[in-house]
Motif scaffolding. Structure first.
Motif, PDB file in Angstrom:
ATOM      1  N   UNK A 125     -75.518 -44.492   7.704  1.00 49.52           N
ATOM      2  CA  UNK A 125     -74.586 -45.114   6.774  1.00 49.52           C
ATOM      3  C   UNK A 125     -75.178 -45.492   5.439  1.00 49.52           C
ATOM      4  N   UNK A 126     -76.498 -45.442   5.305  1.00 47.81           N
ATOM      5  CA  UNK A 126     -77.150 -45.718   4.026  1.00 47.81           C
ATOM      6  C   UNK A 126     -77.424 -44.399   3.312  1.00 47.81           C
ATOM      7  N   UNK A 127     -77.625 -44.424   1.989  1.00 52.23           N
ATOM      8  CA  UNK A 127     -77.811 -43.161   1.262  1.00 52.23           C
ATOM      9  C   UNK A 127     -79.209 -42.578   1.428  1.00 52.23           C
ATOM     10  N   UNK A 128     -79.279 -41.263   1.473  1.00 51.31           N
ATOM     11  CA  UNK A 128     -80.544 -40.553   1.335  1.00 51.31           C
ATOM     12  C   UNK A 128     -80.653 -40.069  -0.110  1.00 51.31           C
ATOM     13  N   UNK A 257     -81.570 -24.150   5.440  1.00 50.90           N
ATOM     14  CA  UNK A 257     -80.632 -23.277   4.731  1.00 50.90           C
ATOM     15  C   UNK A 257     -81.369 -22.202   3.941  1.00 50.90           C
ATOM     16  N   UNK A 258     -80.633 -21.201   3.491  1.00 46.99           N
ATOM     17  CA  UNK A 258     -81.199 -20.178   2.632  1.00 46.99           C
ATOM     18  C   UNK A 258     -81.544 -20.719   1.255  1.00 46.99           C
ATOM     19  N   UNK A 259     -82.245 -19.916   0.480  1.00 53.08           N
ATOM     20  CA  UNK A 259     -82.700 -20.344  -0.840  1.00 53.08           C
ATOM     21  C   UNK A 259     -81.553 -20.538  -1.835  1.00 53.08           C
ATOM     22  N   UNK A 260     -80.351 -20.130  -1.456  1.00 52.10           N
ATOM     23  CA  UNK A 260     -79.195 -20.300  -2.339  1.00 52.10           C
ATOM     24  C   UNK A 260     -78.481 -21.628  -2.132  1.00 52.10           C
ATOM     25  N   UNK A 261     -79.014 -22.482  -1.239  1.00 54.15           N
ATOM     26  CA  UNK A 261     -78.383 -23.772  -0.960  1.00 54.15           C
ATOM     27  C   UNK A 261     -79.280 -24.905  -1.420  1.00 54.15           C
ATOM     28  N   UNK A 262     -78.688 -25.894  -2.059  1.00 55.43           N
ATOM     29  CA  UNK A 262     -79.396 -27.130  -2.378  1.00 55.43           C
ATOM     30  C   UNK A 262     -78.444 -28.308  -2.229  1.00 55.43           C
ATOM     31  N   UNK A 263     -78.971 -29.449  -1.805  1.00 60.50           N
ATOM     32  CA  UNK A 263     -78.161 -30.657  -1.721  1.00 60.50           C
ATOM     33  C   UNK A 263     -77.680 -31.087  -3.096  1.00 60.50           C
ATOM     34  N   UNK A 264     -76.490 -31.669  -3.133  1.00 59.08           N
ATOM     35  CA  UNK A 264     -75.939 -32.215  -4.361  1.00 59.08           C
ATOM     36  C   UNK A 264     -75.539 -33.661  -4.138  1.00 59.08           C
ATOM     37  N   UNK A 265     -75.534 -34.427  -5.213  1.00 60.48           N
ATOM     38  CA  UNK A 265     -75.105 -35.815  -5.118  1.00 60.48           C
ATOM     39  C   UNK A 265     -73.683 -35.877  -4.573  1.00 60.48           C
ATOM     40  N   UNK A 281     -75.442 -39.661   6.470  1.00 65.79           N
ATOM     41  CA  UNK A 281     -75.860 -40.230   5.186  1.00 65.79           C
ATOM     42  C   UNK A 281     -75.218 -39.479   4.035  1.00 65.79           C
ATOM     43  N   UNK A 282     -74.921 -40.213   2.964  1.00 71.62           N
ATOM     44  CA  UNK A 282     -74.470 -39.618   1.715  1.00 71.62           C
ATOM     45  C   UNK A 282     -75.668 -39.446   0.786  1.00 71.62           C
ATOM     46  N   UNK A 283     -75.635 -38.394  -0.020  1.00 72.17           N
ATOM     47  CA  UNK A 283     -76.752 -38.055  -0.905  1.00 72.17           C
ATOM     48  C   UNK A 283     -76.570 -38.709  -2.272  1.00 72.17           C
ATOM     49  N   UNK A 284     -77.629 -39.350  -2.764  1.00 70.22           N
ATOM     50  CA  UNK A 284     -77.679 -39.847  -4.134  1.00 70.22           C
ATOM     51  C   UNK A 284     -78.856 -39.175  -4.840  1.00 70.22           C
ATOM     52  N   UNK A 289     -80.909 -45.115  -7.900  1.00 67.38           N
ATOM     53  CA  UNK A 289     -79.862 -45.290  -6.890  1.00 67.38           C
ATOM     54  C   UNK A 289     -80.393 -45.922  -5.613  1.00 67.38           C
ATOM     55  N   UNK A 290     -81.715 -46.033  -5.507  1.00 67.00           N
ATOM     56  CA  UNK A 290     -82.321 -46.618  -4.308  1.00 67.00           C
ATOM     57  C   UNK A 290     -83.183 -47.832  -4.634  1.00 67.00           C
ATOM     58  N   UNK A 291     -83.002 -48.408  -5.820  1.00 68.37           N
ATOM     59  CA  UNK A 291     -83.766 -49.607  -6.192  1.00 68.37           C
ATOM     60  C   UNK A 291     -83.505 -50.774  -5.260  1.00 68.37           C
ATOM     61  N   UNK A 292     -82.340 -50.785  -4.597  1.00 62.08           N
ATOM     62  CA  UNK A 292     -82.002 -51.880  -3.676  1.00 62.08           C
ATOM     63  C   UNK A 292     -82.977 -51.960  -2.505  1.00 62.08           C
ATOM     64  N   UNK A 293     -83.688 -50.873  -2.224  1.00 60.68           N
ATOM     65  CA  UNK A 293     -84.676 -50.906  -1.149  1.00 60.68           C
ATOM     66  C   UNK A 293     -85.783 -51.922  -1.440  1.00 60.68           C
ATOM     67  N   UNK A 294     -86.171 -52.024  -2.693  1.00 61.39           N
ATOM     68  CA  UNK A 294     -87.226 -52.970  -3.066  1.00 61.39           C
ATOM     69  C   UNK A 294     -86.771 -54.396  -2.804  1.00 61.39           C
ATOM     70  N   UNK A 295     -85.551 -54.710  -3.212  1.00 62.09           N
ATOM     71  CA  UNK A 295     -85.030 -56.062  -3.035  1.00 62.09           C
ATOM     72  C   UNK A 295     -84.831 -56.414  -1.557  1.00 62.09           C
TER      73      UNK A 295
END
Length: 311
Positions: A125-128, A257-265, A281-284, A289-295
């Motif tokens: 449920x958290x973003x990757x 996946x093949x070389x023609x696939x890449x994750x998108x936001x 997980x949803x992609x960011x 977008x992940x600064x909240x991890x520090x806090x």
């Protein structure tokens, strides 16, 4: 199905206990300070804790607690590479040093690399994340081994070893930059006790990527296709490293996946391993977008889930 769960209760206290899908209840382990504390104990003691948890008063339903990543303290996440035939071929596709991956696939010594400290791990449920300076990025669904301080496998879980294929493909020495970054490691919330999984090889890993609600990629592989035995991978990891808080070892992926696939936001990655668990997980994109991890290091109970998952 039930599993070990790290969570924050209604008062915000971070605890470890047993979650049970059939009962839809969470029961705490008494006198366990966290996952690192649990993984410092021998397997026999952990079995006793799990067995005795059924007699503990539930803290509520699973929906009543804030589920947290199943790692904390000094527990480290490591990963193995080129452990399936598909992974060997994929590394050859992206790199001009294909023979390097062929050699490690056949070698006695596996490829093992550091993946994440505990506080940078995200869960269901958290973003990757994908790196802002990468052009080709993929999720890597993997079986995760939870090993205690004594090198015993105590449980299994689901891992997404998110990776930059373009950075690693440019130069194999860039592997740490392709693998280790904010949002690059996700672990399923549940840790399945090892003694409750009767036939690991019978399981299958399945992954799908949704884009705008439509399928963009899907694949599956049998766990029996894993070239190296889990016990051998853990033994190699523990050869020269002390892990007083235990370690998590992702065992490599057989779905690339093949070389023609890449994750998108905005993509949604769904992973399931038969009898082990699931991860969504949803992609960011980019570190901000992940600064909240520090806090969240000081107050893990206040972790923000980031981009909400679509219905």
């Amino acid at each position: 199905m039930r599993g070990i769960l790290r969570f924050a209760d209604a008062e915000g206290r971070v605890r470890v206990g047993l979650g049970d899908d059939d009962e839809d209840l969470v029961r705490p382990f008494p006198d366990v300070r966290g996952m690192a504390d649990l993984l410092s104990r021998p397997l026999a003691e952990i079995r006793e804790l799990v067995a005795s948890a059924s007699g503990e008063q539930p803290v509520g339903r699973q929906a009543d607690v804030a589920v947290l990543p199943p790692v904390d303290g000094g527990t480290e996440v490591w990963a193995g590479g080129v452990t399936y035939e598909r992974s060997r071929r994929a590394r050859g596709e992206e790199s001009d040093s294909a023979d390097l991956y062929d050699r490690v696939y056949d070698a006695a010594r596996p490829e093992l690399f550091f993946k994440s400290v505990a506080w940078r791990v995200v869960t269901d449920g958290e973003p990757i994340g994908i790196r802002a300076d990468s052009e080709l990025d993929v999720p890597e669904p993997e079986l995760a081994l939870y090993a205690n301080a004594h090198g015993e496998i105590v449980g299994y879980g689901v891992c997404d070893d998110v990776s930059s294929r373009s950075i690693e493909g440019e130069n194999a020495l860039y592997l740490p930059q392709a693998k280790v970054y904010a949002g690059g490691c996700a672990l399923g919330a549940f840790v399945r006790p090892v003694w409750e999984v009767e036939d690991l090889d019978a399981g299958r890993v399945r992954m799908s990527v949704l884009r705008g609600g439509d399928p963009a990629f899907s694949g599956e592989v049998a766990l029996a296709g894993l070239r190296r035995r889990p016990e051998d991978l853990v033994s190699r990891l523990f050869d020269c490293y002390p892990f007083p808080d235990g370690a998590v070892l992702a065992t490599g992926t057989g779905i690339v996946p093949g070389m023609d696939f890449t994750l998108q936001e905005g993509d949604v990655v769904d992973i399931e391993i038969t009898g082990i668990g699931a991860l969504r997980n949803t992609v960011v994109r980019g570190q901000r977008a992940l600064d909240w991890l520090v806090d969240s290091r000081a107050e893990p109970a206040r972790r923000r889930p980031g981009t909400p998952l679509p219905e």
